[in-house]
Design an enzyme around this catalytic site. Structure first.
Site, PDB file in Angstrom:
ATOM      1  N   GLY A  43     -17.798  17.435   3.699  1.00  0.00           N
ATOM      2  CA  GLY A  43     -16.081  17.369   3.747  1.00  0.00           C
ATOM      3  C   GLY A  43     -15.653  16.249   3.358  1.00  0.00           C
ATOM      4  N   GLY A 185       4.896   3.824  -3.191  1.00  0.00           N
ATOM      5  CA  GLY A 185       5.762   4.398  -3.162  1.00  0.00           C
ATOM      6  C   GLY A 185       5.735   6.051  -3.666  1.00  0.00           C
ATOM      7  CB  ILE A 188      -1.333   7.512   0.097  1.00  0.00           C
ATOM      8  CG1 ILE A 188      -2.861   8.269   0.097  1.00  0.00           C
ATOM      9  CG2 ILE A 188      -1.339   7.006   1.259  1.00  0.00           C
ATOM     10  CD1 ILE A 188      -3.633   7.529  -0.330  1.00  0.00           C
ATOM     11  CB  VAL A 241       3.131  -7.471  -3.817  1.00  0.00           C
ATOM     12  CG1 VAL A 241       2.458  -8.521  -2.491  1.00  0.00           C
ATOM     13  CG2 VAL A 241       4.016  -6.051  -2.843  1.00  0.00           C
ATOM     14  CG  HIS A 445      17.874  38.629   5.108  1.00  0.00           C
ATOM     15  ND1 HIS A 445      18.377  37.380   4.026  1.00  0.00           N
ATOM     16  CD2 HIS A 445      18.589  38.646   5.307  1.00  0.00           C
ATOM     17  CE1 HIS A 445      19.512  37.268   4.784  1.00  0.00           C
ATOM     18  NE2 HIS A 445      19.386  38.164   6.176  1.00  0.00           N
TER      19      HIS A 445
HETATM   20  P1  FAD Z   1     -14.350  13.527  -2.853  1.00  0.00           P
HETATM   21  O1  FAD Z   1     -13.057  14.339  -1.386  1.00  0.00           O
HETATM   22  O2  FAD Z   1     -14.049  12.314  -2.672  1.00  0.00           O
HETATM   23  O3  FAD Z   1     -15.495  14.107  -1.747  1.00  0.00           O
HETATM   24  C1  FAD Z   1     -16.478  12.612  -2.212  1.00  0.00           C
HETATM   25  C2  FAD Z   1     -17.895  12.545  -1.695  1.00  0.00           C
HETATM   26  O4  FAD Z   1     -18.817  11.821  -2.120  1.00  0.00           O
HETATM   27  C3  FAD Z   1     -17.410  12.017  -0.512  1.00  0.00           C
HETATM   28  O5  FAD Z   1     -17.896  12.192   0.984  1.00  0.00           O
HETATM   29  C4  FAD Z   1     -18.653  10.186  -0.775  1.00  0.00           C
HETATM   30  O6  FAD Z   1     -19.116  10.182   0.534  1.00  0.00           O
HETATM   31  C5  FAD Z   1     -19.521  11.288  -1.596  1.00  0.00           C
HETATM   32  N1  FAD Z   1     -20.097   9.890  -2.298  1.00  0.00           N
HETATM   33  C6  FAD Z   1     -20.120   9.539  -3.619  1.00  0.00           C
HETATM   34  N2  FAD Z   1     -21.005   8.688  -3.672  1.00  0.00           N
HETATM   35  C7  FAD Z   1     -22.238   9.593  -3.451  1.00  0.00           C
HETATM   36  C8  FAD Z   1     -23.490   9.325  -3.832  1.00  0.00           C
HETATM   37  N3  FAD Z   1     -24.058   8.396  -4.737  1.00  0.00           N
HETATM   38  N4  FAD Z   1     -24.403  10.223  -3.122  1.00  0.00           N
HETATM   39  C9  FAD Z   1     -23.499  10.992  -2.271  1.00  0.00           C
HETATM   40  N5  FAD Z   1     -22.430  10.988  -1.590  1.00  0.00           N
HETATM   41  C10 FAD Z   1     -22.163  10.538  -2.398  1.00  0.00           C
HETATM   42  N6  FAD Z   1      -5.355  16.357  -1.892  1.00  0.00           N
HETATM   43  C11 FAD Z   1      -4.502  17.599  -1.640  1.00  0.00           C
HETATM   44  O7  FAD Z   1      -5.261  18.309  -2.596  1.00  0.00           O
HETATM   45  N7  FAD Z   1      -4.092  17.533  -0.448  1.00  0.00           N
HETATM   46  C12 FAD Z   1      -3.113  16.721  -0.135  1.00  0.00           C
HETATM   47  O8  FAD Z   1      -2.583  16.879   1.238  1.00  0.00           O
HETATM   48  C13 FAD Z   1      -3.747  15.580  -0.054  1.00  0.00           C
HETATM   49  N8  FAD Z   1      -3.844  13.867   0.593  1.00  0.00           N
HETATM   50  C14 FAD Z   1      -4.225  13.486   0.833  1.00  0.00           C
HETATM   51  C15 FAD Z   1      -4.723  11.949   1.591  1.00  0.00           C
HETATM   52  C16 FAD Z   1      -5.031  10.958   1.789  1.00  0.00           C
HETATM   53  C17 FAD Z   1      -4.894   9.820   2.721  1.00  0.00           C
HETATM   54  C18 FAD Z   1      -5.752  10.894   0.934  1.00  0.00           C
HETATM   55  C19 FAD Z   1      -7.286   9.778   0.380  1.00  0.00           C
HETATM   56  C20 FAD Z   1      -6.405  11.787  -0.538  1.00  0.00           C
HETATM   57  C21 FAD Z   1      -5.789  12.964   0.208  1.00  0.00           C
HETATM   58  N9  FAD Z   1      -5.584  14.245  -1.226  1.00  0.00           N
HETATM   59  C22 FAD Z   1      -5.152  15.214  -0.998  1.00  0.00           C
HETATM   60  C23 FAD Z   1      -6.625  13.932  -1.851  1.00  0.00           C
HETATM   61  C24 FAD Z   1      -7.938  14.646  -1.765  1.00  0.00           C
HETATM   62  O9  FAD Z   1      -8.417  14.407  -0.651  1.00  0.00           O
HETATM   63  C25 FAD Z   1      -8.520  14.715  -2.615  1.00  0.00           C
HETATM   64  O10 FAD Z   1      -8.397  14.885  -4.509  1.00  0.00           O
HETATM   65  C26 FAD Z   1     -10.051  15.579  -2.390  1.00  0.00           C
HETATM   66  O11 FAD Z   1     -11.065  14.476  -1.818  1.00  0.00           O
HETATM   67  C27 FAD Z   1     -11.095  15.411  -3.781  1.00  0.00           C
HETATM   68  O12 FAD Z   1     -12.267  16.088  -3.698  1.00  0.00           O
HETATM   69  P2  FAD Z   1     -13.883  15.727  -4.139  1.00  0.00           P
HETATM   70  O13 FAD Z   1     -14.459  16.614  -4.274  1.00  0.00           O
HETATM   71  O14 FAD Z   1     -13.634  15.790  -5.763  1.00  0.00           O
HETATM   72  O15 FAD Z   1     -14.643  13.967  -3.531  1.00  0.00           O
HETATM   73  P1  NAD Z   2       0.071   7.474  -6.372  1.00  0.00           P
HETATM   74  O1  NAD Z   2      -0.182   7.632  -6.772  1.00  0.00           O
HETATM   75  O2  NAD Z   2       0.561   8.927  -5.296  1.00  0.00           O
HETATM   76  O3  NAD Z   2       0.861   6.643  -5.830  1.00  0.00           O
HETATM   77  C1  NAD Z   2       0.830   5.285  -6.082  1.00  0.00           C
HETATM   78  C2  NAD Z   2       2.775   4.123  -5.610  1.00  0.00           C
HETATM   79  O4  NAD Z   2       2.029   3.023  -5.996  1.00  0.00           O
HETATM   80  C3  NAD Z   2       3.237   4.908  -7.798  1.00  0.00           C
HETATM   81  O5  NAD Z   2       4.454   5.055  -7.745  1.00  0.00           O
HETATM   82  C4  NAD Z   2       2.541   3.480  -8.656  1.00  0.00           C
HETATM   83  O6  NAD Z   2       3.914   2.996  -9.208  1.00  0.00           O
HETATM   84  C5  NAD Z   2       2.968   2.301  -7.497  1.00  0.00           C
HETATM   85  N1  NAD Z   2       2.014   0.900  -7.653  1.00  0.00           N
HETATM   86  C6  NAD Z   2       0.838   0.639  -8.339  1.00  0.00           C
HETATM   87  N2  NAD Z   2       0.875  -0.283  -8.435  1.00  0.00           N
HETATM   88  C7  NAD Z   2       1.719  -0.884  -7.461  1.00  0.00           C
HETATM   89  C8  NAD Z   2       2.247  -2.565  -7.236  1.00  0.00           C
HETATM   90  N3  NAD Z   2       1.339  -3.134  -7.653  1.00  0.00           N
HETATM   91  N4  NAD Z   2       3.371  -2.850  -6.373  1.00  0.00           N
HETATM   92  C9  NAD Z   2       4.190  -1.833  -5.950  1.00  0.00           C
HETATM   93  N5  NAD Z   2       3.558  -0.449  -6.528  1.00  0.00           N
HETATM   94  C10 NAD Z   2       2.201  -0.229  -7.421  1.00  0.00           C
HETATM   95  O7  NAD Z   2      -1.327   7.034  -5.129  1.00  0.00           O
HETATM   96  P2  NAD Z   2      -1.421   6.887  -3.863  1.00  0.00           P
HETATM   97  O8  NAD Z   2      -0.153   7.412  -2.901  1.00  0.00           O
HETATM   98  O9  NAD Z   2      -2.508   6.134  -3.567  1.00  0.00           O
HETATM   99  O10 NAD Z   2      -2.232   8.280  -3.996  1.00  0.00           O
HETATM  100  C11 NAD Z   2      -3.656   8.372  -4.999  1.00  0.00           C
HETATM  101  C12 NAD Z   2      -3.807   9.873  -4.869  1.00  0.00           C
HETATM  102  O11 NAD Z   2      -4.434  10.777  -3.678  1.00  0.00           O
HETATM  103  C13 NAD Z   2      -2.767  10.887  -5.420  1.00  0.00           C
HETATM  104  O12 NAD Z   2      -2.250  10.253  -6.991  1.00  0.00           O
HETATM  105  C14 NAD Z   2      -3.147  12.382  -5.013  1.00  0.00           C
HETATM  106  O13 NAD Z   2      -4.168  12.864  -6.592  1.00  0.00           O
HETATM  107  C15 NAD Z   2      -3.237  11.954  -3.666  1.00  0.00           C
HETATM  108  N6  NAD Z   2      -3.088  12.349  -2.219  1.00  0.00           N
HETATM  109  C16 NAD Z   2      -2.471  14.051  -2.725  1.00  0.00           C
HETATM  110  C17 NAD Z   2      -1.684  14.188  -1.702  1.00  0.00           C
HETATM  111  C18 NAD Z   2      -1.309  15.430  -1.236  1.00  0.00           C
HETATM  112  O14 NAD Z   2      -1.861  16.459  -2.146  1.00  0.00           O
HETATM  113  N7  NAD Z   2       0.361  15.575  -0.312  1.00  0.00           N
HETATM  114  C19 NAD Z   2      -1.640  13.088  -0.983  1.00  0.00           C
HETATM  115  C20 NAD Z   2      -2.301  11.948  -0.998  1.00  0.00           C
HETATM  116  C21 NAD Z   2      -2.622  11.297  -1.621  1.00  0.00           C
END
Ligand code: FAD
Ligand code: NAD
Length: 471
Positions: A43, A185, A188, A241, A445
């Site tokens: 996952g 902003g 996330i 900040v 539509h």
């Molecule tokens: P990950 O999903 O990060 O998985 C990596 C896995 O590797 C983890 O389970 C970790 O524990 C494991 N791991 C690490 N080191 C080791 C090790 N040494 N041995 C074994 N296992 C290890 N992306 C979207 O496209 N749409 C979204 O709506 C979206 N929403 C997001 C919301 C949030 C709050 C966050 C934080 C991210 C979001 N993202 C979204 C980004 C998305 O989650 C990531 O781009 C995606 O999960 C990356 O997939 P990955 O397979 O590279 O790694």
């Molecule tokens: P982000 O890069 O999207 O946004 C970070 C923001 O923080 C930027 O606007 C940056 O200018 C600002 N920032 C950086 N340092 C700062 C500081 N010191 N003070 C004030 N502002 C500051 O990163 P995120 O929101 O942490 O998300 C991380 C990544 O996870 C995203 O870039 C995206 O790839 C992935 N993500 C994707 C989705 C989605 O697909 N819907 C949702 C969540 C996360």
């Protein structure tokens, strides 16, 4: 390849959307595969503490918003009573169901799922530390590093306190604080800020750049900014900040833009993510990192060490789940000896705020930076019948076209459900569809998808629902 229990054709390290997509395809192609991750089931961040839990909570926020806005349609609901424990349990249920399903799929495909943390012994073998402290050695023909990323800390002002949240702890919804500062902003900050603000928290956002979601076309952002100005208590741009101090009842925060300090019950830090490329022992191989810590890979996602590939967040931007999965499939096909490369024309991006913002391919910002001549056409949602029936005219669909070939180079959409609509844009860009192809494809539509067709009609100056003669 050998049937030895301690040797495998392909070892995939990390069970996120990159890792499990790679492991599953490899098994489907007949390889012996091991998938290694610390969780009970695959996952990764996406399913356990990213995409899925955040979208479940954003769905709840949408329902709450719609019931509030229903007064406008002559329907009044009494104010909602939010039971945090039930909300949390429902969200966790969604995560359990999906990750459990992935566990089942691993079994059905005979993927060897190894729970634990992997480290490299050398370029041909791994050590896996299981949760009960045992160590197992595993030889591999190829390995795919799919270890993902983790939240970045706030440089210079970090503070260890349960009042300081990152995306993982914010998604736990421990409570609904009265006030919250969101630092960053970006994706996330705005998605989780929306969840908390809709649940009743007074949310303030601080962003160091001059606008929210830096890099996104400004016209796509305008409808969202208008709505967020109503939802959030304040949005501080060009602000950082500079100090945080824990007090009895909150965190006192100092900003560089004002002498006045403010107190918040909770602070959510969402300032980007860092790649998990410090896999122990990786330094014993020829794998190289770039300056930002991403593993350097070629078009097949092969690292500098020929037996090792890297995909997903650990292998570079954009850090998106669908990019990770696609790279995973490319890497596996390359390992299987197929002629393949990761060279998409369009990786869609969706910010799941209200309204949603989605784009793919070339953006207008990017075209400006690259000094590329493009033709941009827009269809405002105020002219869409479907948008009016939803009471959501606050949207826009735009196409970025090559003025000579008239091909669709990029698509941007802001509005309710933009994330679903962008898939048509991806297909148009990938297939090099022309504006005429899009305009001549009959769209149903009344739907929001018609805005894509009508944006193409705008290019020819003959959109049915908008009078914009061609200049
Ligand atoms: P990950 O999903 O990060 O998985 C990596 C896995 O590797 C983890 O389970 C970790 O524990 C494991 N791991 C690490 N080191 C080791 C090790 N040494 N041995 C074994 N296992 C290890 N992306 C979207 O496209 N749409 C979204 O709506 C979206 N929403 C997001 C919301 C949030 C709050 C966050 C934080 C991210 C979001 N993202 C979204 C980004 C998305 O989650 C990531 O781009 C995606 O999960 C990356 O997939 P990955 O397979 O590279 O790694
Ligand atoms: P982000 O890069 O999207 O946004 C970070 C923001 O923080 C930027 O606007 C940056 O200018 C600002 N920032 C950086 N340092 C700062 C500081 N010191 N003070 C004030 N502002 C500051 O990163 P995120 O929101 O942490 O998300 C991380 C990544 O996870 C995203 O870039 C995206 O790839 C992935 N993500 C994707 C989705 C989605 O697909 N819907 C949702 C969540 C996360």
């Amino acid at each position: 390849m050998s049937e030895e229990p301690n040797k495998i054709q392909l070892a995939v390290i990390g069970g996120g959307p990159g890792g499990y997509a790679a492991a599953f395809l490899a098994a489907d192609l007949g390889m012996q595969v091991a998938l290694i991750d610390p969780e009970v089931n695959p996952g990764g961040v996406c399913l356990y503490r990213g995409c899925i839990p955040s979208k479940a909570l954003l769905h709840v926020a949408k329902v709450l918003t719609e019931t509030r806005e229903a007064t406008h349609w002559g329907i009044e609901f009494s104010p909602p009573k939010v039971t945090v424990e039930k909300l949390r349990a429902w969200k966790e249920g969604v995560v359990q169901r999906l990750t459990g399903g992935l566990g089942q799929l691993s079994k059905q495909r005979h993927v060897r799922y190894l729970r634990g943390e992997a480290s490299f012994v050398d370029a041909k073998s791994l050590k896996i530390k299981t949760p009960d402290g045992r160590e197992e050695q595993l030889g591999f023909g190829h390995a795919i590093v799919a270890t993902g990323s983790r939240p970045a800390a706030l440089p210079g002002v970090s503070l260890a306190s349960p009042r300081i949240l990152d995306s993982t702890t914010a998604l736990e919804i421990q409570d609904i604080p009265k006030t919250m500062l969101v630092v960053g902003g970006g994706y996330i900050g705005l998605e989780l800020g929306t969840v908390y603000a809709t649940l009743g928290t007074q949310v303030s956002v601080v962003e160091m750049m001059p606008g929210l979601l830096p890099g996104v076309d400004r016209d796509l952002l305008t409808p969202l900014t208008k709505r967020l100005e109503g939802l959030f208590r304040s949005i501080m741009l060009n602000t950082k900040v500079v100090e945080m101090q824990e007090q009895k009842d909150g965190i006192r925060v100092k900003f560089d833009s004002s002498a006045q300090e403010q107190a918040f019950e909770k602070v959510l830090v969402a300032v980007g993510r860092k790649p998990n490329s410090q896999v122990p022992g990786l330094e014993k191989t020829k794998v190289e990192l770039d300056q930002r810590g991403f593993i350097q890979v070629d078009l097949q996602r092969r690292a500098a060490e020929p037996s090792i590939y890297a995909i997903g967040d650990v292998a570079g931007e954009p850090m998106l789940a669908h990019k990770a999965s696609h790279e995973g499939r490319v890497a596996v096909e390359a390992i299987a000896g197929h002629k393949v490369a990761f060279e998409p024309r369009a990786i869609p991006a969706v910010v799941f705020t209200d309204p949603e913002i989605a784009w793919c391919g070339l953006t207008e910002e990017q075209a400006k930076q690259e000094k590329r001549t493009v033709k941009v056409v827009r269809f405002p949602w105020a002219a869409s019948g479907r948008a009016l029936t939803l009471d959501r005219p606050d949207g826009v669909t735009k196409l970025i076209l090559d003025p000579e070939t008239e091909c669709v180079l990029g698509v941007g959409i802001t509005g309710s459900g933009a994330g679903e609509l962008i898939a048509e844009g991806v297909l148009a860009v990938e297939m090099a569809a022309s504006a005429m192809d899009v305009a001549l494809s009959i769209h149903p539509h009344p739907t929001l998808s018609e805005t894509v067709m009508e944006a193409a009609e705008v290019f020819f100056g003959n959109a049915t629902d908008l009078y914009r003669p061609r200049k």
